[in-house]
Design an enzyme around this catalytic site. Structure first.
Site, mmCIF file in Angstrom:
data_model
loop_
_atom_site.group_PDB
_atom_site.id
_atom_site.type_symbol
_atom_site.label_atom_id
_atom_site.label_comp_id
_atom_site.label_asym_id
_atom_site.label_seq_id
_atom_site.Cartn_x
_atom_site.Cartn_y
_atom_site.Cartn_z
ATOM 1 N N GLU A 8 -8.004 12.038 1.890
ATOM 2 C CA GLU A 8 -8.843 11.403 2.932
ATOM 3 C C GLU A 8 -8.780 12.016 3.984
ATOM 4 O O GLU A 8 -8.104 13.218 4.567
ATOM 5 C CB GLU A 8 -7.587 10.601 2.765
ATOM 6 C CG GLU A 8 -8.080 9.206 4.321
ATOM 7 C CD GLU A 8 -7.125 8.015 4.095
ATOM 8 O OE1 GLU A 8 -6.926 6.989 4.588
ATOM 9 O OE2 GLU A 8 -6.398 8.249 3.300
ATOM 10 N N GLU A 64 0.440 -1.332 0.285
ATOM 11 C CA GLU A 64 -0.031 0.376 0.022
ATOM 12 C C GLU A 64 0.671 1.197 0.205
ATOM 13 O O GLU A 64 2.285 1.037 0.868
ATOM 14 C CB GLU A 64 -1.100 0.166 1.150
ATOM 15 C CG GLU A 64 -1.970 1.115 1.304
ATOM 16 C CD GLU A 64 -2.862 0.639 2.692
ATOM 17 O OE1 GLU A 64 -4.059 1.296 2.386
ATOM 18 O OE2 GLU A 64 -2.218 0.925 3.572
#
Length: 216
Positions: free
Chosen positions: A203, A112
């Site tokens: 985010e 990730e």
């Protein structure tokens, strides 16, 4: 993406730090509130509470607004991804713990990754190990690695590394030469696998803000 550890897109963090936004990987277990396709770009939007609003349209554009609550992550990009110059523009406003990043995953190895362009009052390097730095697109980016143990991922619950390039001169808009970061990571012993998706993600974690971003 953020973290306690945020989402299928997105911008993300370190699960070992309770103050961090939830990792994008953790949010992937949630039901997407909305997703859309337009302008030839992949789109994703995830949230674990109701005080958010997302829309996307032609030309790689998306709008996101959120109020204090839980985790939210949204963005536009590519699936599958590839090393490419990612250009984005628009406005981004954050009150609290938020990220703006190029975010994605690889498989074999499962990784990730985040190329962080801007962030709020939480620096995602907290709790991560510094590996070096790279100069790209008008700034130094500091490179870090962290590990998620038995956490949700695009391949289910797994243990995997997170790679971070964090821009020193924060910005909203410009070109991100992702291949420069990928090569720098590899040179520092941080291998990548087959590219899955990659997005320009906003985010937020227990914060508020808004974003109006166009990706190309």
């Amino acid at each position: 993406m953020f973290l306690t550890s945020v989402v299928s897109l997105v911008v993300g963090a370190i699960s070992c730090v309770s103050a961090a936004p939830a990792a994008a990987s953790e949010l992937m277990q949630m039901t997407p509130r909305n997703s859309c396709y337009g302008g030839g770009l992949y789109s994703s939007y995830w949230a674990d509470y109701g005080n958010t609003r997302y829309s996307c349209g032609a030309g790689g554009h998306y709008d996101l607004s959120w109020g204090n609550g839980g985790n939210v992550v949204a963005g536009r990009g590519w699936k599958p991804a590839s090393p490419r110059a990612v250009t984005y523009s628009g406005s981004w406003q954050c009150n609290g713990n938020c990220y703006l990043s190029v975010y994605g995953w690889t498989i074999n190895p499962l990784v990730e990754y985040y190329i962080v362009e801007n962030y709020g009052n939480y620096n995602p390097s907290a709790g991560a190990q510094r590996r070096g730095q790279v100069t790209a697109d008008g700034s130094i980016y500091d490179i870090y690695i962290s590990t998620q143990h038995n956490q949700p991922s695009i391949l289910g619950t797994n243990t995997f590394h997170q790679y971070w390039s964090i821009r020193r001169n924060k910005r909203v808009g410009g070109t991100v030469s992702t291949g420069v970061h990928f090569n720098a990571w590899r040179s520092l012993g941080m291998p990548l696998g087959t590219y899955d998706y990659m997005i320009v993600a906003t985010e937020g974690f227990r914060s508020s803000g808004s974003a109006s971003i166009t990706v190309s």
